[in-house]
Design a protein around this motif. Structure first.
Motif, short mmCIF file in Angstrom:
data_model
loop_
_atom_site.label_atom_id
_atom_site.label_comp_id
_atom_site.label_asym_id
_atom_site.label_seq_id
_atom_site.Cartn_x
_atom_site.Cartn_y
_atom_site.Cartn_z
N LYS A 50 0.72 -1.30 -0.03
CA LYS A 50 0.21 0.00 0.04
C LYS A 50 0.82 1.15 0.21
O LYS A 50 0.69 2.24 -0.68
N LEU A 51 1.92 1.15 0.72
CA LEU A 51 2.85 2.42 0.75
C LEU A 51 3.34 2.58 -0.44
O LEU A 51 3.60 3.92 -0.97
N LEU A 52 3.90 1.60 -1.19
CA LEU A 52 4.74 1.74 -2.23
C LEU A 52 3.67 1.98 -3.81
O LEU A 52 3.89 2.34 -4.77
N GLY A 53 2.25 1.62 -3.26
CA GLY A 53 1.40 1.75 -4.45
C GLY A 53 1.51 0.65 -5.44
O GLY A 53 1.15 1.04 -6.79
N ILE A 54 1.62 -0.58 -4.91
CA ILE A 54 1.92 -1.64 -5.80
C ILE A 54 1.12 -2.89 -5.41
O ILE A 54 0.88 -2.91 -4.15
N SER A 55 1.01 -3.91 -6.14
CA SER A 55 0.37 -5.25 -5.92
C SER A 55 1.39 -5.98 -4.99
O SER A 55 2.51 -5.99 -5.15
N LEU A 56 0.62 -7.17 -4.12
CA LEU A 56 1.41 -8.02 -3.54
C LEU A 56 2.42 -8.73 -4.45
O LEU A 56 3.46 -9.15 -4.03
N GLY A 66 15.75 -8.02 -5.57
CA GLY A 66 16.92 -7.32 -4.77
C GLY A 66 16.07 -5.66 -4.85
O GLY A 66 16.93 -5.00 -4.36
N LYS A 67 15.35 -5.42 -5.38
CA LYS A 67 14.86 -3.85 -5.55
C LYS A 67 14.41 -3.42 -4.08
O LYS A 67 14.52 -2.31 -3.70
N ILE A 68 14.09 -4.45 -3.46
CA ILE A 68 13.46 -4.25 -1.96
C ILE A 68 13.98 -5.03 -1.06
O ILE A 68 13.98 -6.42 -1.65
N THR A 69 14.37 -4.94 0.05
CA THR A 69 14.92 -6.05 0.97
C THR A 69 13.63 -6.29 2.06
O THR A 69 13.21 -5.50 2.70
N GLY A 70 13.57 -7.64 1.81
CA GLY A 70 12.54 -8.24 3.06
C GLY A 70 13.06 -8.84 4.25
O GLY A 70 14.38 -9.38 3.93
N TYR A 71 12.66 -8.79 5.32
CA TYR A 71 13.35 -9.70 6.48
C TYR A 71 12.16 -10.66 7.14
O TYR A 71 11.26 -10.49 7.35
N ARG A 72 12.78 -11.80 6.92
CA ARG A 72 11.81 -12.99 7.47
C ARG A 72 11.96 -13.06 8.99
O ARG A 72 13.15 -13.05 9.55
N VAL A 77 7.10 -12.25 6.64
CA VAL A 77 8.03 -11.07 6.04
C VAL A 77 7.51 -9.94 6.36
O VAL A 77 6.51 -9.51 6.32
N ARG A 78 8.47 -8.94 6.94
CA ARG A 78 8.62 -7.68 7.08
C ARG A 78 9.30 -6.85 6.40
O ARG A 78 10.47 -7.21 5.88
N TYR A 79 9.00 -5.55 6.56
CA TYR A 79 9.88 -4.36 5.69
C TYR A 79 10.18 -3.36 6.43
O TYR A 79 9.29 -3.11 7.52
N LYS A 80 11.33 -2.58 6.57
CA LYS A 80 11.51 -1.64 7.04
C LYS A 80 11.19 -0.34 6.33
O LYS A 80 11.31 -0.21 5.18
N ARG A 81 10.33 0.50 6.93
CA ARG A 81 9.24 1.64 6.50
C ARG A 81 10.57 2.56 5.86
O ARG A 81 10.45 2.81 4.65
N ARG A 82 11.61 2.95 6.55
CA ARG A 82 12.59 3.98 5.83
C ARG A 82 13.20 3.47 4.81
O ARG A 82 13.52 3.97 3.69
N GLU A 83 13.59 1.80 4.46
CA GLU A 83 14.26 1.20 3.52
C GLU A 83 13.14 1.48 2.21
O GLU A 83 13.45 1.41 1.01
N ILE A 85 10.75 3.74 1.66
CA ILE A 85 10.68 4.96 1.15
C ILE A 85 12.00 5.35 0.27
O ILE A 85 11.77 5.91 -0.72
N GLU A 86 13.17 4.69 0.75
CA GLU A 86 14.26 5.25 0.13
C GLU A 86 14.24 4.23 -1.19
O GLU A 86 14.33 4.84 -2.59
N SER A 87 13.65 3.04 -1.24
CA SER A 87 13.32 2.14 -2.62
C SER A 87 12.50 2.87 -3.44
O SER A 87 12.68 2.91 -4.70
N LEU A 88 11.35 3.47 -2.79
CA LEU A 88 10.34 4.19 -3.62
C LEU A 88 11.13 5.33 -4.50
O LEU A 88 10.72 5.44 -5.53
#
Length: 100
Positions: A50-56, A66-72, A77-83, A85-88
């Protein structure tokens, strides 16, 4: 540190209170020393999409490439909000470069 040794009889309740007060004081000093921004906010896959405006499925593709880093964390799986925003910002910059 003072090496003088003083022995005194303290009731157990006073000793416990003295230890508790000392621990509180030391812990509060340690917490004040740490900057608050070191804590990373982790968000779910749905929140990230939702933050990135993309589908699952697109989020999964971005994670696999590798465009976005996910953490298991366990089975999740969770994502760091700050990362994110930088990826966006990087993704938007790449899109604008392609348009030129």
């Amino acid at each position: 540190m003072n090496n003088d040794l003083i022995l005194t009889a303290l009731p157990l309740d006073q000793l416990r209170q003295l230890i508790a007060d000392t621990l509180k004081s030391e812990l509060s000093q340690l917490l004040e020393q740490k900057p608050n921004d070191t804590k990373e906010e982790l968000i779910t896959r749905k929140e990230a999409a939702k933050l990135l405006g993309i589908s699952l499925p697109t989020l999964l593709d971005f994670t696999k490439t590798g465009k976005i880093t996910g953490y298991r964390i366990g089975t999740r799986v969770r994502y760091k909000r700050r990362e994110l925003i930088e990826s966006l910002k990087q993704i938007q910059a790449a899109k604008s470069q392609r348009r030129l």
